[in-house]
Design a protein around this motif. Structure first.
Motif, mmCIF file in Angstrom:
data_model
loop_
_atom_site.group_PDB
_atom_site.id
_atom_site.type_symbol
_atom_site.label_atom_id
_atom_site.label_comp_id
_atom_site.label_asym_id
_atom_site.label_seq_id
_atom_site.Cartn_x
_atom_site.Cartn_y
_atom_site.Cartn_z
ATOM 1 N N ALA A 179 -8.491 26.110 46.449
ATOM 2 C CA ALA A 179 -9.604 25.597 45.742
ATOM 3 C C ALA A 179 -10.199 27.369 44.493
ATOM 4 C CB ALA A 179 -11.246 25.403 45.979
ATOM 5 N N GLY A 180 -10.261 27.986 45.836
ATOM 6 C CA GLY A 180 -11.032 30.173 45.043
ATOM 7 C C GLY A 180 -9.217 30.009 44.131
ATOM 8 N N ASP A 181 -8.348 29.797 44.380
ATOM 9 C CA ASP A 181 -6.883 29.792 42.792
ATOM 10 C C ASP A 181 -7.491 29.172 41.231
ATOM 11 O OD1 ASP A 181 -6.196 31.959 44.309
ATOM 12 O OD2 ASP A 181 -4.429 31.442 44.802
ATOM 13 N N VAL A 182 -7.760 28.245 41.444
ATOM 14 C CA VAL A 182 -8.538 27.452 40.214
ATOM 15 C C VAL A 182 -9.607 27.943 40.181
ATOM 16 C CG1 VAL A 182 -9.415 25.022 39.785
ATOM 17 C CG2 VAL A 182 -7.541 25.147 41.714
ATOM 18 N N ARG A 183 -10.590 28.372 40.661
ATOM 19 C CA ARG A 183 -11.547 28.901 40.277
ATOM 20 C C ARG A 183 -11.711 30.288 38.980
ATOM 21 N NH1 ARG A 183 -14.037 27.228 44.121
ATOM 22 N NH2 ARG A 183 -13.906 28.165 45.839
ATOM 23 N N TRP A 184 -10.402 31.327 39.721
ATOM 24 C CA TRP A 184 -10.361 32.222 39.382
ATOM 25 C C TRP A 184 -9.260 31.835 37.763
ATOM 26 C CZ3 TRP A 184 -4.908 33.890 38.512
ATOM 27 C CH2 TRP A 184 -4.837 34.935 37.661
ATOM 28 N N ASN A 185 -8.169 31.334 38.320
ATOM 29 C CA ASN A 185 -7.663 30.294 36.755
ATOM 30 C C ASN A 185 -8.288 30.616 35.159
ATOM 31 O OD1 ASN A 185 -5.074 30.608 37.765
ATOM 32 N ND2 ASN A 185 -4.687 28.249 38.122
ATOM 33 N N LEU A 186 -9.352 29.152 35.613
ATOM 34 C CA LEU A 186 -10.179 28.686 34.672
ATOM 35 C C LEU A 186 -11.600 29.925 34.301
ATOM 36 C CD1 LEU A 186 -11.676 25.710 36.172
ATOM 37 C CD2 LEU A 186 -9.967 25.944 34.500
ATOM 38 N N ALA A 187 -11.596 31.209 35.286
ATOM 39 C CA ALA A 187 -12.525 32.320 34.879
ATOM 40 C C ALA A 187 -12.070 33.359 33.723
ATOM 41 C CB ALA A 187 -12.732 33.304 35.909
ATOM 42 N N MET A 188 -10.259 33.447 34.179
ATOM 43 C CA MET A 188 -9.772 33.960 33.430
ATOM 44 C C MET A 188 -8.840 33.223 32.071
ATOM 45 S SD MET A 188 -8.114 36.951 35.206
ATOM 46 C CE MET A 188 -6.256 37.277 34.523
ATOM 47 N N TYR A 189 -9.045 31.808 30.897
ATOM 48 C CA TYR A 189 -8.388 31.123 30.700
ATOM 49 C C TYR A 189 -9.804 31.323 29.598
ATOM 50 C CZ TYR A 189 -8.580 27.491 27.898
ATOM 51 O OH TYR A 189 -7.689 26.187 26.236
ATOM 52 N N ALA A 190 -11.307 31.451 30.761
ATOM 53 C CA ALA A 190 -12.174 31.467 29.438
ATOM 54 C C ALA A 190 -12.366 33.055 28.966
ATOM 55 C CB ALA A 190 -13.518 30.883 30.843
ATOM 56 N N ALA A 191 -11.729 33.876 29.794
ATOM 57 C CA ALA A 191 -11.837 34.966 29.317
ATOM 58 C C ALA A 191 -10.970 35.639 27.980
ATOM 59 C CB ALA A 191 -11.878 36.551 30.472
ATOM 60 N N ALA A 192 -10.237 35.005 28.065
ATOM 61 C CA ALA A 192 -8.679 35.536 26.925
ATOM 62 C C ALA A 192 -9.673 34.437 25.953
ATOM 63 C CB ALA A 192 -7.458 34.737 27.667
ATOM 64 N N TYR A 193 -10.334 34.120 26.128
ATOM 65 C CA TYR A 193 -11.318 33.364 25.323
ATOM 66 C C TYR A 193 -12.326 33.530 24.501
ATOM 67 C CZ TYR A 193 -6.638 30.674 24.708
ATOM 68 O OH TYR A 193 -5.430 30.207 24.583
ATOM 69 N N ASP A 194 -12.974 34.345 25.300
ATOM 70 C CA ASP A 194 -14.701 34.909 25.286
ATOM 71 C C ASP A 194 -15.257 33.698 25.336
ATOM 72 O OD1 ASP A 194 -13.980 37.454 23.952
ATOM 73 O OD2 ASP A 194 -13.747 37.315 22.153
ATOM 74 N N ALA A 195 -15.008 32.456 25.903
ATOM 75 C CA ALA A 195 -15.476 30.969 26.331
ATOM 76 C C ALA A 195 -16.651 31.685 27.217
ATOM 77 C CB ALA A 195 -15.483 30.253 26.371
ATOM 78 N N GLU A 196 -16.855 30.524 27.806
ATOM 79 C CA GLU A 196 -18.591 31.113 28.632
ATOM 80 C C GLU A 196 -17.973 29.546 29.943
ATOM 81 O OE1 GLU A 196 -22.951 30.452 30.397
ATOM 82 O OE2 GLU A 196 -22.066 30.258 28.087
ATOM 83 N N VAL A 197 -17.732 29.110 31.437
ATOM 84 C CA VAL A 197 -17.557 28.460 32.655
ATOM 85 C C VAL A 197 -18.634 28.076 32.264
ATOM 86 C CG1 VAL A 197 -17.249 27.765 34.189
ATOM 87 C CG2 VAL A 197 -15.513 29.571 33.206
ATOM 88 N N VAL A 198 -18.990 26.454 32.031
ATOM 89 C CA VAL A 198 -19.939 26.295 32.286
ATOM 90 C C VAL A 198 -19.500 24.949 32.844
ATOM 91 C CG1 VAL A 198 -21.765 23.659 31.023
ATOM 92 C CG2 VAL A 198 -20.816 25.949 29.849
ATOM 93 N N ASP A 199 -20.978 25.076 34.226
ATOM 94 C CA ASP A 199 -20.582 23.773 35.703
ATOM 95 C C ASP A 199 -22.023 22.857 35.307
ATOM 96 O OD1 ASP A 199 -19.862 22.482 37.969
ATOM 97 O OD2 ASP A 199 -20.316 24.331 39.514
ATOM 98 N N PRO A 200 -21.791 21.574 34.873
ATOM 99 C CA PRO A 200 -22.974 21.186 34.305
ATOM 100 C C PRO A 200 -23.823 20.408 35.306
ATOM 101 C CG PRO A 200 -21.060 19.750 33.311
ATOM 102 C CD PRO A 200 -20.783 21.038 33.597
#
Ligand SMILES: [Mg+2]
Length: 199
Positions: free
Chosen positions: A178-199
């Motif tokens: 689960a920790g690696d999944v969060r990191w993957n998503l944060a890296m992916y979002a950073a690569a596209y200047d996107a914000e991770v939104v957790d509704p």
């Protein structure tokens, strides 16, 4: 920019009994599904799952591999592989439906986002019968993506790359699925200047 506006993604990670999918198997899996809206620059999270997996009877174990994921402390009996695959199917279907509703044009295929994702994908194929056609054949490696975006040449040092892309990232959950999944998503979002939104 080209391509679809709404990109359905699944970030998935396995902890395994070793590094060779032919003989070693996953014992923990986590994933999160999300929609990347390229216009709004958001990665909006959907389903989040985390399971321990029962080990196949013919699995082999690599003591070093087990140590890295802290198997002895963290593993307890969980789901059989086929039960886990049912959950994965449901979530990928839901993700596809959601992107279909969002899209004005033909929806994009589900993309698998991970760190060295071919490894996790091979584990799913070998032990769980997962088919590559259930997501796009371009597996997205967040390390390669971010190294290119932020100008790091190979070989990539994950710690250095994390400091460069996500300064101040708390990596105390590294090597948990689960920790690696969060990191993957944060890296992916950073690569596209996107914000991770957790509704
Ligand atoms: Mg991991």
């Amino acid at each position: 920019m080209s391509g679809a506006r709404y990109i359905p993604i699944i970030s998935l990670d396995t902890e395994t009994t070793g590094l060779e999918p032919a003989i070693h198997a996953p014992w923990e899996i986590a994933w999160t599904t999300a929609i990347h809206d390229t216009a709004e620059r958001t990665v909006t999270l959907m389903r989040r799952r985390e399971f321990t997996l029962n080990l196949p009877s013919d699995v082999r174990t690599d003591p070093v591999g087990l140590e890295i994921g802290r198997f002895a402390e963290r593993w307890s009996p969980g789901l059989d592989g086929w039960q886990m695959v049912e959950w994965l199917r449901v979530d990928v279907d839901e993700l596809r439906d959601e992107s279909f509703l969002s899209a004005d044009e033909a929806p994009a295929a589900v993309h698998f986002v991970g760190a060295v994702p071919q490894f996790d994908h091979r584990m799913l194929e070998r032990w769980l019968g997962w088919s590559h056609r259930l997501w796009h054949y371009h597996l997205i490696d967040v390390e390669t993506l971010c190294a290119g975006r932020f100008g790091m040449t190979p070989p990539f040092d994950t710690v250095e790359l994390t400091q460069l892309v996500l300064p101040g990232w708390d990596d105390s959950e590294k090597h948990t699925a689960a920790g690696d999944v969060r990191w993957n998503l944060a890296m992916y979002a950073a690569a596209y200047d996107a914000e991770v939104v957790d509704p």
